[in-house]
Design a protein around this motif. Structure first.
Motif, short mmCIF file in Angstrom:
data_model
loop_
_atom_site.label_atom_id
_atom_site.label_comp_id
_atom_site.label_asym_id
_atom_site.label_seq_id
_atom_site.Cartn_x
_atom_site.Cartn_y
_atom_site.Cartn_z
N SER A 4 66.40 74.64 -104.54
CA SER A 4 67.27 75.29 -103.61
C SER A 4 66.31 76.17 -102.61
O SER A 4 66.65 76.10 -101.36
N THR A 5 65.27 76.66 -102.86
CA THR A 5 64.23 77.28 -102.04
C THR A 5 63.64 75.94 -101.09
O THR A 5 63.81 76.24 -100.03
N SER A 34 70.16 79.64 -103.04
CA SER A 34 69.08 80.15 -102.13
C SER A 34 69.82 80.62 -100.77
O SER A 34 70.52 79.75 -99.98
N ASP A 46 66.20 75.80 -109.20
CA ASP A 46 65.69 77.03 -108.27
C ASP A 46 64.54 76.39 -107.43
O ASP A 46 64.59 76.91 -106.32
N ALA A 47 63.70 75.64 -107.94
CA ALA A 47 62.87 75.34 -106.97
C ALA A 47 63.30 74.42 -105.91
O ALA A 47 62.85 74.95 -104.22
N GLY A 85 60.42 82.19 -106.45
CA GLY A 85 61.57 81.26 -106.12
C GLY A 85 61.93 80.34 -107.21
O GLY A 85 62.84 79.53 -106.89
N VAL A 86 61.31 80.49 -108.73
CA VAL A 86 61.71 79.53 -109.65
C VAL A 86 61.93 80.40 -110.83
O VAL A 86 62.49 79.69 -111.94
#
Ligand code: AMP
Ligand code: MG
Length: 311
Positions: free
Chosen positions: A259-260, A212, A256-257, A143-144
């Motif tokens: 968006s999840t 995401s 990235d973290a 996820g990152v």
């Protein structure tokens, strides 16, 4: 007179060179996804090669499925020492997880495996199996890691004196510097239902635009769609009413973290999280297609509801 002609010629050559600044574009397959790399400048070919080797190195290091990766060794309990960079990555990931109240959870490997997402060996696990899997703290940085890779890539490019690039790492876009004509980069937000982009996000300079979505990886069983973004509370695909979340941020790993995490939180909680933060913007597409964007998101090309600082 001769001097004037020479001067005009030099100016013309310089003008022509800036107009056709050397650009290299390549499509590569890495980290389980198709990536598009565009790099400008005299050393752009070297830049592409560097980025490709970096992607390979990060994939080897952080892959959830390769047994010899750092993650593989961590999960088997055979890794006792990290180098400073590896330690930094794990520390950052844990800080981001804490900041999202655990909605971003880097320890969901057993749960993701129970759904069969690693080998595309899809199945629907029982509640008991999920509870058991939730109890096992197994690492998965899926996820990152693409956001982190984008961020690392532009840092490397800068060491080669490259100051202009756009890297699309499978839905994770990372820009470096400005577009050749000085205008903003225009990044399309994918329509979860397919077709043309829903809208365009404009970003200047170096930024990460990370999405995401429930359409990125999923399977269907008995008419139900099961996607890959897991709610750590239940161990099941997050049922938050969202189809996608795009985060715009100057830090790729954070984008990235988040968006999840924001996908897991759902619109209301995610909007409150944004109100308490000052370091990112976001665009949300609900399952019914409605679009929401935080007030600094610079979204155009579609109708949307604005999420303001004041509730
Ligand atoms: P992304 O596409 O960046 O949202 O990441 C999704 C991937 O991260 C999944 O394929 C899993 O490997 C992993 N993952 C799923 N749910 C979570 C979660 N809640 N927190 C952190 N990682 C997750
Ligand atoms: Mg993510």
């Amino acid at each position: 007179m001769k001097k004037i002609v020479v001067f005009i010629l030099i100016c013309a050559v310089l003008f022509a060179c800036t107009g056709c600044e050397n650009k290299v574009q390549e499509t590569v397959y890495a980290m389980d996804t198709v990536m598009d790399l565009q790099i400008w400048g005299a050393d752009s070919q070297e830049g592409i090669e560097k980025v490709k080797s970096l992607l390979k190195e990060l994939e080897d290091d952080w892959s959830t499925t390769k047994p010899d990766s750092i993650i593989g060794q961590l999960n088997r309990g055979t890794l006792s020492e990290f180098n400073p960079k590896q330690q930094w990555v794990l520390d950052e990931v844990l800080k981001l997880s804490l900041r999202t109240g655990g909605s971003f959870d880097p320890n969901l490997r057993s749960v993701v495996a129970a759904w069969g997402f690693y080998g595309q060996d899809y199945r629907v696990p029982s509640d008991d199996e999920l509870q058991q899997a939730l109890g096992q703290d197994q690492w998965d940085l899926g996820g990152v890691i693409k956001g982190y890779a984008g961020q690392e890539a532009v840092e490397w490019l800068q060491t080669l004196d490259i100051d202009r690039a756009i890297l699309n790492l499978g839905g994770n876009v990372q820009t470096l510097g400005n577009k050749p004509d000085g205008s903003a980069w225009q990044i399309g937000i994918q329509n979860p239902k397919g077709g043309d982009p829903v809208g365009i996000v404009s970003v200047y300079g170096t930024a990460a635009v990370v999405t995401s979505g429930d359409y990125q990886r999923y399977f269907e069983k008995d008419g139900v769609r099961y996607h890959h973004i897991i709610d750590p509370q239940t161990g099941k695909p997050a049922d938050s009413g969202l189809s996608s979340v795009t985060v715009i941020c100057n830090d790729g790993m954070k984008a990235d973290a988040f968006s999840t995490a924001l996908f897991v939180m759902g619109l209301e909680r995610a909007s409150d999280f944004w109100r308490q933060s000052g370091d990112f913007e976001a665009v949300f597409i609900l399952s019914d297609g409605t679009v929401y964007a935080t007030e600094g998101a610079a979204l155009s090309g579609c109708e949307y509801e604005v999420i303001s600082r004041e509730k």
